[in-house]
Write an enzyme that holds these catalytic residues in place. Structure first.
Site, PDB file in Angstrom:
ATOM      1  N   HIS A  33      38.913  35.989  35.321  1.00 59.32           N
ATOM      2  CA  HIS A  33      38.723  34.818  34.455  1.00 59.32           C
ATOM      3  C   HIS A  33      39.822  34.717  33.391  1.00 59.32           C
ATOM      4  CE1 HIS A  33      34.073  34.844  35.160  1.00 59.32           C
ATOM      5  NE2 HIS A  33      34.652  34.000  35.992  1.00 59.32           N
ATOM      6  N   GLU A  63      40.033  25.181  33.667  1.00 57.66           N
ATOM      7  CA  GLU A  63      40.941  26.076  34.382  1.00 57.66           C
ATOM      8  C   GLU A  63      41.996  25.307  35.176  1.00 57.66           C
ATOM      9  OE1 GLU A  63      37.329  28.282  35.393  1.00 57.66           O
ATOM     10  OE2 GLU A  63      38.641  30.019  35.622  1.00 57.66           O
ATOM     11  N   ASN A  87      42.386  25.522  44.444  1.00 57.29           N
ATOM     12  CA  ASN A  87      41.554  26.716  44.310  1.00 57.29           C
ATOM     13  C   ASN A  87      40.843  26.908  45.647  1.00 57.29           C
ATOM     14  OD1 ASN A  87      39.733  28.691  43.755  1.00 57.29           O
ATOM     15  ND2 ASN A  87      38.774  27.650  42.006  1.00 57.29           N
ATOM     16  N   ARG A 135      45.407  28.928  42.454  1.00 56.86           N
ATOM     17  CA  ARG A 135      44.636  29.985  41.807  1.00 56.86           C
ATOM     18  C   ARG A 135      44.573  31.180  42.767  1.00 56.86           C
ATOM     19  NH1 ARG A 135      38.266  30.673  40.982  1.00 56.86           N
ATOM     20  NH2 ARG A 135      38.397  32.547  39.735  1.00 56.86           N
ATOM     21  N   ARG A 195      25.261  38.200  40.541  1.00 59.74           N
ATOM     22  CA  ARG A 195      25.830  39.549  40.473  1.00 59.74           C
ATOM     23  C   ARG A 195      25.168  40.344  39.350  1.00 59.74           C
ATOM     24  NH1 ARG A 195      31.796  37.710  39.860  1.00 59.74           N
ATOM     25  NH2 ARG A 195      31.359  35.781  40.967  1.00 59.74           N
TER      26      ARG A 195
END
Ligand code: ADP
Length: 602
Positions: free
Chosen positions: A169, A378, A7, A80, A230
């Site tokens: 996601h 993940e 990742n 990823r 965010r």
């Protein structure tokens, strides 16, 4: 079956070697401070990196992994990738074309895709003999319907700049939805699940019968829930106001929305939900508000998504906050009794997830909607997906693939019919070329009039032919009240006729209405490859449509003029629920052919 999962993010690089069968981790690596005195931590031991910057750090860190692994073998590398645009609805084996697409969609994720790609390029050099697979954050959400992905903005701008909702996601939403279904001992395809991924970035998804039909992140990961830094949803008018009144630049607005908003902007104490919860119980009003806004928005989305799916069977909480915070779970699921979701406070308080115990329910026994906390993973999900793609590739390698095209109702006309319908000497005009050479869809359309009903806007396919031929599905036949035979194209003798209406006049077809015999076009070279001949009739098994089925009686048509493609009509495609751009492999077994559809790979 060890998979290296990489990742490569904008501010940190994480990698792990994961056993794709059981999720156990063989090695973990993390790189922090990529741009200044980069620090690599591998299996708990830290090493200073001599250089900084993504490329230098990757060139140092990835060989280090190789060295650490020694004799332990890897089966592949899973990367990823944040944004797959609308090109990838599943993970894909990386080749030059795939890399190009990832590069092209960088404009939609400028902070992520270029570094993801750098991770791929360096890893391909270091692990040159291994297959590399890209797993996209966006691909699970590619099943969202048009009404959910479209912003109400002018069409030409949406199309020019690929502005639509993509969602992110996806790997986590899909993974926890699957774990929840497994826990409930139910098939995911029978459940409507709302998955709430609450970490530093947060999003919620409506997973209806196994497919994502709504999610809160949009074109970028900025839309939707309140996140660590965010903002999530904001009236765009507020930003226009700030640009006008504060003279904030695009850069400043971007920084504010992505880095200084969300929990950080609300609480004034940072983005860590633990601190915010602690301070709000000490009476800090900003932290109280932060927690309220966070959970109110989440509850609002839960209600919206159960409305989208017409009900909900399970609500799943995951991510650092969803897995660990009983307060957030409590506040966002209270007063959901009207939905049939009733929280059990004791169970909620006692949730403690681990690798061995990744799913726990926290609803009352009588709660019709199951409330669940699920530990996401993940890296394991990427490792599993990578292995699946590698195994599929090994299978598919021996068998060539065939694209499947779905033909909507259409008509081929003689020049005589065109003259009558559009005016003497009228020439059909090209709307779009078709896959078969020299064939094209025309701008012109006609109305067909049957004894029971008429159907307007039936597309003409050009060029003109010696015989008129209308190809419709069984459903159309019932609708207009005609019984047309199943025929190969061109075989129109003794078929029913029909009245046509064009802008200038009418035309009575004496014969030519058929239901097209499902068929495969191929060149003589393709026929050799598949071991079939012109007019062979084969069985075609579609195993990867949403509703697997076998099509019997498929006609093989061979000509040097053709391009390889199987043609079925809309009824048949609907019966198998094929994804768009399906592709198949054909195995000749016992005199029958076997076609396995795959989701589009690019
Ligand atoms: P990422 O999105 O970076 O993968 P995580 O899923 O690890 O992030 O979630 C990080 C968030 O989880 C942080 O905001 C942290 O405050 C929150 N978190 C972790 N443990 C708890 C807890 N016990 N209570 C509340 N929040 C928690």
């Amino acid at each position: 079956m060890n998979i290296l999962v990489i990742n490569c993010g904008s501010s940190s690089i994480k990698a792990a070697v994961i056993n794709a069968h059981n999720g156990s981790s063989v090695l973990t690596m993390k790189v922090e401070r990529i741009h200044d005195k980069a620090l690599i931590t591998i299996n708990g031991t830290s090493v200073d990196c001599p250089d900084s910057g993504h490329e230098a750090v990757l060139n140092f860190a990835l060989p280090l992994i190789k060295k650490h692994l020694g004799d332990q073998k890897l089966s592949g590398v899973g990367h990823r990738v944040v944004h797959g645009g609308d090109k990838f609805d599943m993970p894909v084996l990386i080749d030059a074309e795939v890399e190009n697409v990832i590069k092209n969609v960088s404009v939609l994720a400028p902070l992520h895709n270029p570094v993801n790609l750098l991770g791929i390029t360096v890893a391909q050099k270091v692990f040159a003999d291994l297959p590399h697979v890209a797993v996209f954050d966006t691909s699970f959400h590619q099943t969202m319907p048009r009404r959910a992905v479209t912003y109400a903005l002018p069409k030409h701008l949406r199309e020019k700049h690929s502005i639509r909702r993509y969602g992110f996601h996806g790997t986590s939403h899909e993974y926890v939805a699957n774990l929840a279904a497994k826990h409930l001992k139910a098939d995911l395809k029978t459940l409507r699940i709302i998955t709430c991924h609450l970490g530093n970035g947060s999003s919620i998804a409506a997973v209806e019968y196994g497919r994502s039909v709504e999610t809160s992140m949009g074109m970028t990961p900025l839309e939707g829930l309140v996140m660590g830094t965010r903002s999530g949803d904001v009236d765009p008018g507020a930003l226009i106001h700030l640009a006008n009144e504060e003279e904030m630049s695009v850069y400043e607005l971007n920084q504010m929305l992505n880095k200084k908003s969300g929990l950080t902007g609300l609480s004034g104490v940072g983005n860590d939900m633990r601190d915010i919860i602690e301070k709000s119980s000490d009476g800090d009003d900003d932290c109280r508000l932060a927690l309220q806004v966070f959970t109110h928005r989440l509850r609002k989305y839960i209600g919206a998504y159960s409305a989208v799916m017409g009900g909900v069977d399970a609500i799943v909480f995951t991510g650092g906050i969803g897995e660990n915070s009983s307060v957030v779970r409590h506040r966002s699921t209270q007063r959901l009794d009207y939905l049939g979701a009733v929280i059990n406070e004791d169970k909620n308080h006692d949730v403690k997830l681990s690798a061995e115990n990744p799913v726990q329910e926290f609803g009352m026994n009588h709660s019709r909607v199951k409330l669940m906390a699920v530990k996401t993973n993940e890296q394991f999900a990427i490792a599993q997906e990578t292995l699946r793609i590698i195994e599929e590739k090994n299978k598919v390698n021996t068998t060539p693939t065939i694209p499947i095209a779905v033909s909507g109702r259409h008509i081929h006309l003689t020049q005589e019919a065109v003259d009558a319908l559009f005016g003497k000497g009228y020439e059909l005009t090209v709307k779009a070329p078709l896959s078969q050479p020299k064939q094209f869809a025309c701008n012109e359309q006609v109305t067909i009039v049957g004894p029971k009903n008429k159907i307007e806007r039936v597309r003409i396919l050009g060029p003109t032919r010696p015989k008129n031929q209308l190809e419709i599905s069984r459903t159309d036949e019932f609708f207009i009240g005609i019984d047309a035979p199943v025929r190969a194209s061109g075989k129109v003798e003794n078929s029913p006729g029909i009245k046509l209406i064009g802008p200038v006049g009418e035309y009575q077809m004496k014969e030519g209405v058929i239901c097209a015999w499902r068929h495969i076009h191929m060149t003589p070279e393709d026929a050799d490859l598949f071991g079939v001949q012109d007019k062979d009739i084969v069985d075609v098994e579609v195993t990867n449509g949403l509703r697997p089925l076998t099509f019997g009686n498929v006609l093989v048509r061979v000509s040097p003029k053709y391009a390889l493609e199987m043609h079925i009509d809309t009824d048949e495609a609907n019966a198998a629920e094929l994804p768009r751009y399906s592709e198949g492999v054909l195995n000749k077994t016992d005199g029958s052919a076997k076609l396995i559809t795959k989701k589009n790979k690019n």
